[in-house]
Design a protein around this motif. Sequence first.
Motif, PDB file in Angstrom:
ATOM      1  N   PRO A 295       0.797  -1.237   0.000  1.00 17.78           N
ATOM      2  CA  PRO A 295       0.000   0.000   0.000  1.00 17.78           C
ATOM      3  C   PRO A 295       0.824   1.279   0.000  1.00 17.78           C
ATOM      4  CG  PRO A 295      -0.901  -1.593   1.559  1.00 17.78           C
ATOM      5  CD  PRO A 295       0.410  -2.138   1.103  1.00 17.78           C
ATOM      6  N   LEU A 299       0.047   3.908  -2.916  1.00 12.89           N
ATOM      7  CA  LEU A 299      -0.542   5.203  -2.565  1.00 12.89           C
ATOM      8  C   LEU A 299       0.436   6.329  -2.871  1.00 12.89           C
ATOM      9  CD1 LEU A 299      -2.326   4.243   0.755  1.00 12.89           C
ATOM     10  CD2 LEU A 299      -3.435   4.966  -1.368  1.00 12.89           C
ATOM     11  N   VAL A 329      -7.789  -5.474  -3.815  1.00 10.33           N
ATOM     12  CA  VAL A 329      -7.786  -4.526  -2.703  1.00 10.33           C
ATOM     13  C   VAL A 329      -7.089  -3.235  -3.101  1.00 10.33           C
ATOM     14  CG1 VAL A 329      -6.972  -4.120  -0.341  1.00 10.33           C
ATOM     15  CG2 VAL A 329      -7.870  -6.363  -0.969  1.00 10.33           C
ATOM     16  N   TYR A 332      -9.363  -0.957  -4.788  1.00  9.40           N
ATOM     17  CA  TYR A 332     -10.305  -0.465  -3.774  1.00  9.40           C
ATOM     18  C   TYR A 332      -9.742   0.765  -3.068  1.00  9.40           C
ATOM     19  CZ  TYR A 332     -14.202  -1.220  -0.483  1.00  9.40           C
ATOM     20  OH  TYR A 332     -15.351  -1.111   0.260  1.00  9.40           O
ATOM     21  N   TYR A 333      -8.529   0.644  -2.504  1.00  7.06           N
ATOM     22  CA  TYR A 333      -8.024   1.779  -1.721  1.00  7.06           C
ATOM     23  C   TYR A 333      -7.527   2.932  -2.594  1.00  7.06           C
ATOM     24  CZ  TYR A 333      -3.248  -0.399  -1.830  1.00  7.06           C
ATOM     25  OH  TYR A 333      -2.035  -0.951  -2.191  1.00  7.06           O
ATOM     26  N   GLU A 336     -10.842   4.728  -3.179  1.00 15.20           N
ATOM     27  CA  GLU A 336     -11.336   5.345  -1.945  1.00 15.20           C
ATOM     28  C   GLU A 336     -10.524   6.572  -1.555  1.00 15.20           C
ATOM     29  OE1 GLU A 336     -14.068   4.507   0.136  1.00 15.20           O
ATOM     30  OE2 GLU A 336     -14.582   3.501  -1.736  1.00 15.20           O
ATOM     31  N   SER A 337      -9.226   6.545  -1.825  1.00 13.10           N
ATOM     32  CA  SER A 337      -8.364   7.675  -1.469  1.00 13.10           C
ATOM     33  C   SER A 337      -8.398   8.788  -2.506  1.00 13.10           C
ATOM     34  CB  SER A 337      -6.920   7.187  -1.271  1.00 13.10           C
ATOM     35  OG  SER A 337      -6.428   6.596  -2.459  1.00 13.10           O
ATOM     36  N   GLU A 452      -2.519   6.044   4.112  1.00 16.80           N
ATOM     37  CA  GLU A 452      -2.655   4.597   4.303  1.00 16.80           C
ATOM     38  C   GLU A 452      -3.473   4.286   5.551  1.00 16.80           C
ATOM     39  OE1 GLU A 452       0.170   0.600   4.728  1.00 16.80           O
ATOM     40  OE2 GLU A 452       1.072   2.546   4.265  1.00 16.80           O
ATOM     41  N   GLN A 454      -5.729   6.035   6.860  1.00 17.79           N
ATOM     42  CA  GLN A 454      -7.126   6.443   6.693  1.00 17.79           C
ATOM     43  C   GLN A 454      -7.901   5.526   5.757  1.00 17.79           C
ATOM     44  OE1 GLN A 454      -7.576  10.481   5.321  1.00 17.79           O
ATOM     45  NE2 GLN A 454      -9.821  10.361   5.212  1.00 17.79           N
ATOM     46  N   PHE A 455      -7.234   5.011   4.713  1.00 18.86           N
ATOM     47  CA  PHE A 455      -7.992   4.339   3.658  1.00 18.86           C
ATOM     48  C   PHE A 455      -7.731   2.838   3.518  1.00 18.86           C
ATOM     49  CE2 PHE A 455      -7.986   8.807   2.290  1.00 18.86           C
ATOM     50  CZ  PHE A 455      -9.357   8.988   2.133  1.00 18.86           C
ATOM     51  N   VAL A 456      -6.622   2.324   4.049  1.00 18.05           N
ATOM     52  CA  VAL A 456      -6.373   0.883   3.972  1.00 18.05           C
ATOM     53  C   VAL A 456      -6.870   0.258   5.266  1.00 18.05           C
ATOM     54  CG1 VAL A 456      -4.669  -0.940   3.615  1.00 18.05           C
ATOM     55  CG2 VAL A 456      -4.380   1.269   2.495  1.00 18.05           C
ATOM     56  N   MET A 460     -11.782  -3.727   3.815  1.00 19.14           N
ATOM     57  CA  MET A 460     -11.503  -3.847   2.379  1.00 19.14           C
ATOM     58  C   MET A 460     -11.074  -5.268   2.022  1.00 19.14           C
ATOM     59  SD  MET A 460      -9.407  -0.449   1.307  1.00 19.14           S
ATOM     60  CE  MET A 460     -10.192   1.162   1.239  1.00 19.14           C
TER      61      MET A 460
END
Length: 742
Positions: A295, A299, A329, A332-333, A336-337, A452, A454-456, A460
Amino acid sequence: MTNPYAHIIEPLDPQKPDHKFFNLKKLKDPRYDQLPFSIRVLLESAVRNCDGFLVKKEDVEKVLNWKVTQSQTVEVPFRPARVILQDFTGVPAVVDFAAMRDAVKKLQGDPEKINPVCPADLVIDHSIQVDFNRKFKLRSFGAGVGGIEAEAVMLGQPISMVLPEVIGYKLQGTPNKYITSTDIVLTVTKHLRQVGVVGKFVEFFGPGVAQLSIADRATIANMCPEFGATAAFFPVDQISIHYLKQTAQGFKGFQVAPERHDVQVSFQFNGAEYSLSHGSVVIAAITSCTNTSNPSVMLGAGLLAQRAVKAGLSVKPYIKTSLSPGSGVVTYYLKESGVMDFLSQLGFEVVGYGCMTCIGNSGPLPESVVEAITQGDLVAAGVLSGNRNFEGRVHPNTRANYLASPPLVIAYAIAGTMRIDFEKEPLAVNSQGKEVFLRDIWPTREEIQAVERQFVIPAMFKEVYEKVEKVNERWNSLKAPSDKLYTWDPNSTYIKSPPFFDGLTRELQTPNSITDAYVLLNLGDSVTTDHISPAGNIARNSAAARYLTSRGLTPREFNSYGSRRGNDAVMARGTFANIRLFNKFINKQAPSTIYLPTEETMDVFDAAEKYQQAGHPLLILSGKEYGSGSSRDWAAKGPFLLGIKAVLAESYERIHRSNLVGMGIIPLEYLPGDSAESLGLTGRERYTVIIPPQITPRMTVDIKLDTGKTFQAKMRFDTDVELTYFHHGGILNYMIRKMSQN
């Protein structure tokens, strides 16, 4: 017999008495506390699987006595609890199992014995290719499980391994705020290559380990093939436990003359004019699970893309950009981020999930780009966040391929060249005429970690993985036949019954000396499994292409070598078909050799076929690190089908040597200080390898030449078990005979 260590079994949790384990501390052996953590894993396996037959008490004693036995070439059996495979080895394994069932049946055995006895997991990540069409599409091909040793393990055979030395690697301090995980990984890899850890375990320790996430550690461990270690081990700590809870430099070496360093070649793409030069980036891929399941770097790439777009930067349209995460995944993140849209604007759209460019499935480049590279004889570049950049692997037209973190992949794509000093030169000039430097858009570790956190989130992983077995209706609707034997389709160009077991009998054949063998190829150092058995596209002028054409296929239907690993006719013709193979016989890079009896130059397969038709055995001469790179069963199966009886090299990559043994090919190794050059070998001699009646591990044998010269080499059968496989003609033959017994 019962396990002699049953008395040390106890419940993992007193509240759950059915979950039990072997408590090694109850051995009350002071040597246990002196063992590295990685060796304790081998000890636990030996204790748990001790049956007095495949694993004996003496084997447990050998592991306990590791401080002494590590330097004595002591062999122990290891029974993995699970086999995890990717799809490029999967299709051959399924085909092999089907063929092995046929062979067992012919020997009056029960074909149903050819069935996995341990859990086997398949990750379909190598069978996706990136196609270039402004926006990218994907193609998915075959699936399966396999690998030569893995097949035997799945049938209950332990791996025979020499107890390794363990190299401790101490980590301390904290990373600079601008350093990514990939930077750390590549630095560690470079250092371990310099130290020399081939065939050893590397165990990481020290206060700096706590600074690495599980994804960071997995990325380092996944680079084992690059630094040559058997395993890279991080002992379990609180970060490991938390993860389990969360988841329920230049152009040196390319021989470009100084006066040609600044050559420019213009070309047209989509109605606009561009130019390429040495170092121009034509492929930029965020690919391979090595990085794209981490991640922090993903990110980081997203945040860099966001800032780049806002700064008015873009990527030239002819550069083949792609994003192939290792997990859903990741998508997904990234969504979302809020960074996915910015990645897409720079061309890094999700084209599928898997290795893609890293395995060689980069797909075609635009024809105008290829023409420009060819016209200028340019060293064009690919930059990828994978873990493999061997010559000829990523794409035949990118002679320079660089591994980089996902953020740097984007940065180089924006710059359009690898020949840039990010400290002193701007990435680009935006539409307002402003110079934008990498430091202007690079996110810090603290900024990345904040996103990371906040969003992972654990939800998820749970949501994505719960869908894995339900989301693909076409896969779930497939019907599996219940027949004991596979019905081979003679019209299929993907699946074909291999000839490995033709003529196999119950009785062992005494190994004979190799007499008057010709040398098929005279190779140098660092011949990789990509050189031996390429995975990428099938060239239109290749032997494999001619075969497929004869079966009624058009070039658009050729697909890749990787997708046709279930067809031995294609894979044999693809052996040594890499255009970057350097053969000393012809003194250039080409998938060709000289048929020595007539001095004709021809494709390697065609020459091998002529030698076999004339009844001549074959050898390969090579230098150091023969078979380095990815483990590939066809890099041993292909040479076997070409009639190669032995390889003579200065050294071998560990897994590839094992694969050669598994196919009954003799790995010969020059004695220390010897080489083809020092012995004056040209490869045009005829070679006779004297195989004595009684063979012992790592014994020295005589090699006689038709010139009258004689020298010695070591037969790299390292264990008694490997010798057993050799006497049977390979590990699969051994398993067939074993399974055919009543």
